[in-house]
Design an enzyme around this catalytic site. Structure first.
Site, mmCIF file in Angstrom:
data_model
loop_
_atom_site.group_PDB
_atom_site.id
_atom_site.type_symbol
_atom_site.label_atom_id
_atom_site.label_comp_id
_atom_site.label_asym_id
_atom_site.label_seq_id
_atom_site.Cartn_x
_atom_site.Cartn_y
_atom_site.Cartn_z
ATOM 1 N N GLY A 162 3.011 3.128 5.871
ATOM 2 C CA GLY A 162 4.397 2.749 5.569
ATOM 3 C C GLY A 162 4.930 1.631 6.455
ATOM 4 C CD GLU B 89 -0.924 -6.831 5.976
ATOM 5 O OE1 GLU B 89 -1.769 -6.464 6.818
ATOM 6 O OE2 GLU B 89 -0.564 -6.120 5.022
ATOM 7 N N GLY B 90 0.637 -8.555 11.003
ATOM 8 C CA GLY B 90 0.538 -9.276 12.281
ATOM 9 C C GLY B 90 -0.878 -9.382 12.814
ATOM 10 C CB CYS C 95 -6.698 13.351 10.405
ATOM 11 S SG CYS C 95 -8.124 14.354 9.981
ATOM 12 C CG HIS D 215 -11.544 14.795 7.764
ATOM 13 N ND1 HIS D 215 -10.404 15.569 7.813
ATOM 14 C CD2 HIS D 215 -12.569 15.636 7.468
ATOM 15 C CE1 HIS D 215 -10.716 16.820 7.531
ATOM 16 N NE2 HIS D 215 -12.024 16.894 7.319
ATOM 17 C CB THR E 81 4.425 -3.253 4.075
ATOM 18 O OG1 THR E 81 3.270 -3.806 4.714
ATOM 19 C CG2 THR E 81 5.076 -4.328 3.224
ATOM 20 C CB VAL F 195 -7.956 -9.369 2.468
ATOM 21 C CG1 VAL F 195 -6.791 -9.044 1.540
ATOM 22 C CG2 VAL F 195 -7.478 -10.244 3.621
ATOM 23 C CE1 TYR G 160 -3.953 2.126 0.917
ATOM 24 C CE2 TYR G 160 -5.382 3.024 2.624
ATOM 25 C CZ TYR G 160 -5.207 2.261 1.495
ATOM 26 O OH TYR G 160 -6.296 1.626 0.927
HETATM 27 P P1 ADP Z 1 1.101 -0.068 5.064
HETATM 28 O O1 ADP Z 1 1.749 -1.415 5.097
HETATM 29 O O2 ADP Z 1 1.256 0.702 6.346
HETATM 30 O O3 ADP Z 1 -0.329 -0.127 4.626
HETATM 31 P P2 ADP Z 1 2.873 0.403 2.818
HETATM 32 O O4 ADP Z 1 4.257 0.389 3.375
HETATM 33 O O5 ADP Z 1 2.417 -0.824 2.105
HETATM 34 O O6 ADP Z 1 1.857 0.818 3.968
HETATM 35 O O7 ADP Z 1 2.693 1.578 1.782
HETATM 36 C C1 ADP Z 1 3.042 2.905 2.066
HETATM 37 C C2 ADP Z 1 2.900 3.670 0.749
HETATM 38 O O8 ADP Z 1 1.527 3.810 0.445
HETATM 39 C C3 ADP Z 1 3.409 5.097 0.773
HETATM 40 O O9 ADP Z 1 4.801 5.196 0.593
HETATM 41 C C4 ADP Z 1 2.651 5.698 -0.411
HETATM 42 O O10 ADP Z 1 3.349 5.442 -1.613
HETATM 43 C C5 ADP Z 1 1.354 4.888 -0.462
HETATM 44 N N1 ADP Z 1 0.143 5.626 -0.039
HETATM 45 C C6 ADP Z 1 -1.088 5.457 -0.592
HETATM 46 N N2 ADP Z 1 -2.014 6.205 0.030
HETATM 47 C C7 ADP Z 1 -1.374 6.885 1.016
HETATM 48 C C8 ADP Z 1 -1.792 7.813 2.046
HETATM 49 N N3 ADP Z 1 -3.063 8.194 2.175
HETATM 50 N N4 ADP Z 1 -0.861 8.263 2.911
HETATM 51 C C9 ADP Z 1 0.440 7.882 2.789
HETATM 52 N N5 ADP Z 1 0.899 7.021 1.844
HETATM 53 C C10 ADP Z 1 0.010 6.513 0.969
HETATM 54 P P1 TMP Z 2 -1.949 -2.760 5.279
HETATM 55 O O1 TMP Z 2 -1.942 -2.206 6.662
HETATM 56 O O2 TMP Z 2 -0.674 -3.412 4.906
HETATM 57 O O3 TMP Z 2 -2.404 -1.771 4.265
HETATM 58 O O4 TMP Z 2 -2.995 -3.957 5.243
HETATM 59 C C1 TMP Z 2 -4.080 -4.046 6.113
HETATM 60 C C2 TMP Z 2 -4.953 -5.233 5.742
HETATM 61 O O5 TMP Z 2 -5.924 -5.405 6.771
HETATM 62 C C3 TMP Z 2 -5.744 -5.067 4.438
HETATM 63 O O6 TMP Z 2 -5.851 -6.322 3.770
HETATM 64 C C4 TMP Z 2 -7.136 -4.660 4.913
HETATM 65 C C5 TMP Z 2 -7.251 -5.364 6.228
HETATM 66 N N1 TMP Z 2 -8.100 -4.727 7.260
HETATM 67 C C6 TMP Z 2 -9.005 -5.532 7.951
HETATM 68 O O7 TMP Z 2 -9.117 -6.726 7.704
HETATM 69 N N2 TMP Z 2 -9.780 -4.948 8.932
HETATM 70 C C7 TMP Z 2 -9.649 -3.626 9.266
HETATM 71 O O8 TMP Z 2 -10.364 -3.182 10.185
HETATM 72 C C8 TMP Z 2 -8.703 -2.818 8.537
HETATM 73 C C9 TMP Z 2 -8.544 -1.359 8.881
HETATM 74 C C10 TMP Z 2 -7.953 -3.407 7.528
HETATM 75 MG MG MG Z 3 1.290 -3.413 4.776
#
Ligand code: ADP
Ligand code: TMP
Ligand code: MG
Length: 196
Positions: A15, A84-85, A173, A176, A17, A163, A13
């Site tokens: 950002g 998702e490297g 943080c 927590h 992607t 996933v 979450y």
């Molecule tokens: P990542 O790929 O790092 O998981 P994304 O780019 O897919 O993140 O998504 C980021 C978006 O997720 C933010 O812009 C917001 O809309 C949403 N979001 C959901 N939960 C949270 C959170 N706890 N902190 C920040 N953004 C969040």
């Molecule tokens: P995201 O970073 O784009 O939100 O996606 C992370 C992906 O990785 C999501 O499918 C959950 C997965 N994941 C794991 O497989 N193991 C882990 O330890 C964590 C934190 C996420």
């Molecule tokens: Mg992502």
């Protein structure tokens, strides 16, 4: 011209992607040929497109194996992005090096730590060899401070890879975060069902 490697790292979450999509779009505005890849196991939001948690999307090719990238790579591609490297295994490292050596700008986004707070390879290694590294932070769901960790709140405690999104993971943080699968209390679970 020499290529280079850029890494967009951070917790879930944070950002990553969104940032990858932003960089891809800017390269497309510059009329550069861009190819985006994602691991086939990530079909959370879309079978092929790379999609952020807030439904921003860009077209991508899913790969079952990182070495399949060579079958898809076009001769005139100038920018290659991997979302998702962390799911591509350590084999992603020589592939990125090879692409950069061929003059390609390589962008990788992925988790730098797993749900236990341990380095999640290959992202830490790629951060070491990259020309450019950005670490993003999410918002802690407990206190609203900046979050660098991903808390597991459901699913399996046996594997590093699972996933999922809000049903299994929250941003936390340092204060927590706990390196265990933390069961949600009933009121939080009911609240989450309403928001998913
Ligand atoms: P990542 O790929 O790092 O998981 P994304 O780019 O897919 O993140 O998504 C980021 C978006 O997720 C933010 O812009 C917001 O809309 C949403 N979001 C959901 N939960 C949270 C959170 N706890 N902190 C920040 N953004 C969040
Ligand atoms: P995201 O970073 O784009 O939100 O996606 C992370 C992906 O990785 C999501 O499918 C959950 C997965 N994941 C794991 O497989 N193991 C882990 O330890 C964590 C934190 C996420
Ligand atoms: Mg992502």
């Amino acid at each position: 011209m020499s290529g280079w490697i850029e890494v967009v790292a951070g917790s879930m979450y944070s950002g990553k992607t969104e940032e990858l999509i932003r960089r891809v779009r800017r390269a497309q505005y510059a009329k550069l040929k861009v190819q985006v890849f994602k691991p086939i196991i990530d079909q959370r939001y879309h079978q092929t497109n790379v999609t952020s948690h807030n439904q921003n999307q860009v077209e991508a090719t899913p790969l079952a194996n990182i070495h399949d990238v060579w079958d898809h790579l076009a001769d005139d591609t100038k920018v290659v992005a991997f979302d998702e490297g962390q799911f591509f295994t350590m084999e992603l490292v020589p592939v990125c090096r090879d692409l950069a050596a061929r003059g390609v700008r390589v962008i990788i986004s992925g988790l730098d730590m797993d749900w236990k707070g341990q380095p999640f390879e290959p992202i830490p290694t790629l951060m070491a060899i990259a020309e450019d590294v950005t670490k993003h932070r999410a918002i802690c769901t407990k206190c609203g401070e900046l979050a660098t960790y991903t808390q597991k709140i459901g699913g399996s405690a046996d594997s590093q890879i699972e996933v999922g999104s809000q049903q299994f993971y929250e941003a936390r943080c340092r204060l927590h975060f706990r390196p265990v699968v933390e069961a949600l209390d009933e009121s939080s679970r009911a609240e989450m069902t309403l928001t998913i």
